[in-house]
Write a protein that holds these residues in place. Sequence first.
Motif, PDB file in Angstrom:
ATOM      1  N   GLN A 135       0.878  -1.174   0.000  1.00 40.53           N
ATOM      2  CA  GLN A 135       0.000   0.000   0.000  1.00 40.53           C
ATOM      3  C   GLN A 135       0.912   1.219   0.000  1.00 40.53           C
ATOM      4  N   THR A 136       0.837   2.015  -1.060  1.00 40.16           N
ATOM      5  CA  THR A 136       1.893   3.006  -1.297  1.00 40.16           C
ATOM      6  C   THR A 136       1.613   4.398  -0.731  1.00 40.16           C
ATOM      7  N   ARG A 137       0.459   4.605  -0.114  1.00 36.09           N
ATOM      8  CA  ARG A 137       0.154   5.922   0.440  1.00 36.09           C
ATOM      9  C   ARG A 137       0.195   5.929   1.966  1.00 36.09           C
ATOM     10  N   MET A 138      -0.357   4.896   2.591  1.00 44.44           N
ATOM     11  CA  MET A 138      -0.455   4.877   4.045  1.00 44.44           C
ATOM     12  C   MET A 138       0.769   4.266   4.725  1.00 44.44           C
ATOM     13  N   ASP A 139       1.340   3.240   4.117  1.00 46.86           N
ATOM     14  CA  ASP A 139       2.322   2.420   4.828  1.00 46.86           C
ATOM     15  C   ASP A 139       3.778   2.882   4.764  1.00 46.86           C
ATOM     16  N   PRO A 140       4.248   3.501   3.672  1.00 46.63           N
ATOM     17  CA  PRO A 140       5.678   3.825   3.615  1.00 46.63           C
ATOM     18  C   PRO A 140       6.187   4.655   4.786  1.00 46.63           C
ATOM     19  N   ARG A 141       5.393   5.600   5.273  1.00 51.65           N
ATOM     20  CA  ARG A 141       5.871   6.424   6.385  1.00 51.65           C
ATOM     21  C   ARG A 141       6.052   5.622   7.675  1.00 51.65           C
ATOM     22  N   ILE A 142       5.406   4.456   7.752  1.00 52.87           N
ATOM     23  CA  ILE A 142       5.528   3.615   8.939  1.00 52.87           C
ATOM     24  C   ILE A 142       6.920   2.982   9.011  1.00 52.87           C
ATOM     25  N   VAL A 143       7.557   2.812   7.871  1.00 57.33           N
ATOM     26  CA  VAL A 143       8.894   2.217   7.859  1.00 57.33           C
ATOM     27  C   VAL A 143       9.843   3.031   8.726  1.00 57.33           C
ATOM     28  N   GLN A 144       9.782   4.353   8.617  1.00 57.84           N
ATOM     29  CA  GLN A 144      10.663   5.197   9.429  1.00 57.84           C
ATOM     30  C   GLN A 144      10.373   5.049  10.916  1.00 57.84           C
ATOM     31  N   ARG A 145       9.132   4.854  11.265  1.00 58.97           N
ATOM     32  CA  ARG A 145       8.793   4.657  12.670  1.00 58.97           C
ATOM     33  C   ARG A 145       9.373   3.348  13.200  1.00 58.97           C
ATOM     34  N   VAL A 146       9.378   2.316  12.352  1.00 57.91           N
ATOM     35  CA  VAL A 146       9.999   1.051  12.753  1.00 57.91           C
ATOM     36  C   VAL A 146      11.500   1.234  12.899  1.00 57.91           C
ATOM     37  N   ARG A 147      12.105   1.902  11.957  1.00 57.32           N
ATOM     38  CA  ARG A 147      13.555   2.103  11.988  1.00 57.32           C
ATOM     39  C   ARG A 147      13.995   2.886  13.228  1.00 57.32           C
ATOM     40  N   ARG A 148      13.170   3.838  13.662  1.00 57.80           N
ATOM     41  CA  ARG A 148      13.535   4.624  14.845  1.00 57.80           C
ATOM     42  C   ARG A 148      13.547   3.784  16.118  1.00 57.80           C
ATOM     43  N   LYS A 149      12.906   2.626  16.083  1.00 59.23           N
ATOM     44  CA  LYS A 149      12.902   1.737  17.241  1.00 59.23           C
ATOM     45  C   LYS A 149      14.070   0.743  17.191  1.00 59.23           C
ATOM     46  N   MET A 150      14.852   0.783  16.130  1.00 53.22           N
ATOM     47  CA  MET A 150      16.014  -0.082  15.987  1.00 53.22           C
ATOM     48  C   MET A 150      17.265   0.665  16.412  1.00 53.22           C
ATOM     49  N   THR A 151      18.356  -0.068  16.635  1.00 51.95           N
ATOM     50  CA  THR A 151      19.630   0.596  16.846  1.00 51.95           C
ATOM     51  C   THR A 151      20.023   1.310  15.551  1.00 51.95           C
ATOM     52  N   ALA A 152      20.803   2.358  15.671  1.00 54.53           N
ATOM     53  CA  ALA A 152      21.194   3.132  14.486  1.00 54.53           C
ATOM     54  C   ALA A 152      21.926   2.251  13.481  1.00 54.53           C
ATOM     55  N   GLU A 153      22.788   1.362  13.981  1.00 56.88           N
ATOM     56  CA  GLU A 153      23.569   0.500  13.093  1.00 56.88           C
ATOM     57  C   GLU A 153      22.660  -0.466  12.341  1.00 56.88           C
ATOM     58  N   ALA A 154      21.694  -1.058  13.042  1.00 51.28           N
ATOM     59  CA  ALA A 154      20.787  -2.004  12.412  1.00 51.28           C
ATOM     60  C   ALA A 154      19.873  -1.312  11.406  1.00 51.28           C
ATOM     61  N   ALA A 155      19.382  -0.140  11.772  1.00 54.36           N
ATOM     62  CA  ALA A 155      18.492   0.596  10.874  1.00 54.36           C
ATOM     63  C   ALA A 155      19.203   0.955   9.578  1.00 54.36           C
ATOM     64  N   THR A 156      20.476   1.280   9.668  1.00 46.77           N
ATOM     65  CA  THR A 156      21.254   1.647   8.479  1.00 46.77           C
ATOM     66  C   THR A 156      21.436   0.454   7.553  1.00 46.77           C
TER      67      THR A 156
END
Length: 229
Positions: free
Chosen positions: A77-98
Amino acid sequence: MGLKAPSIVCPDPAFGLRALPLAIGRKDTPYVVISPIARSAWSGAEGAEYEAYLGLLAAVAERLLEAGLAVCFACSQTRMDPRIVQRVRRKMTAEAATRCTYETIVTVDDFLRVTSSAQLVIASRLHAAILALVAGTPVVEIAYSRKGKQLMSDMHLSEYCIDLGGADADVVTTIVKRALAHGSELRDRIAERCAAYRSLLGSTYDLLGDTVAPAIRSRADAVEARKRA
């Protein structure tokens, strides 16, 4: 719903699609696609349960990286879901998110290409799971509603479906590892079910054509008669 007339039930029309034999250039490292879903996809206010869901995806992504797999975020779903990826990444360690990648999806074919060469897809949105299955790829469903559970049951994959309310990183990781270990068997099972669904859809389309086509021809003939008159 009160329907009284005779009717038929057919598979989701997305099962009529064909997988695309095109990879996305990540051949050296096997990868898992994580496809998060926006909370606005279902009713009610966002709260602690959804934050826990995002944290769950982050924890699972980190564990996959530790196991030597690559992680790719992709959204059907290309309108609602992509912004959620950043929210998931912010809950990861910086190294893992990268280390996680993100694939921009514009078309259905894009999503089929990304998932077709993945080892596994972790999904919650119904059509993220359906399209991954069409691509022939095993799915672990973190289900927020009955429709996701029903899909996995219909595909004979109930053991790889986790209710969102009872999901934690240990449970999801265990089931993901099981799916990865039985990847070849699951792909055969998925291919068999998808082929059956395509056949059912073909029969449904034939039935619709036989039913609708005469009415269309009749209307067209009536229009032509009025023109001649």
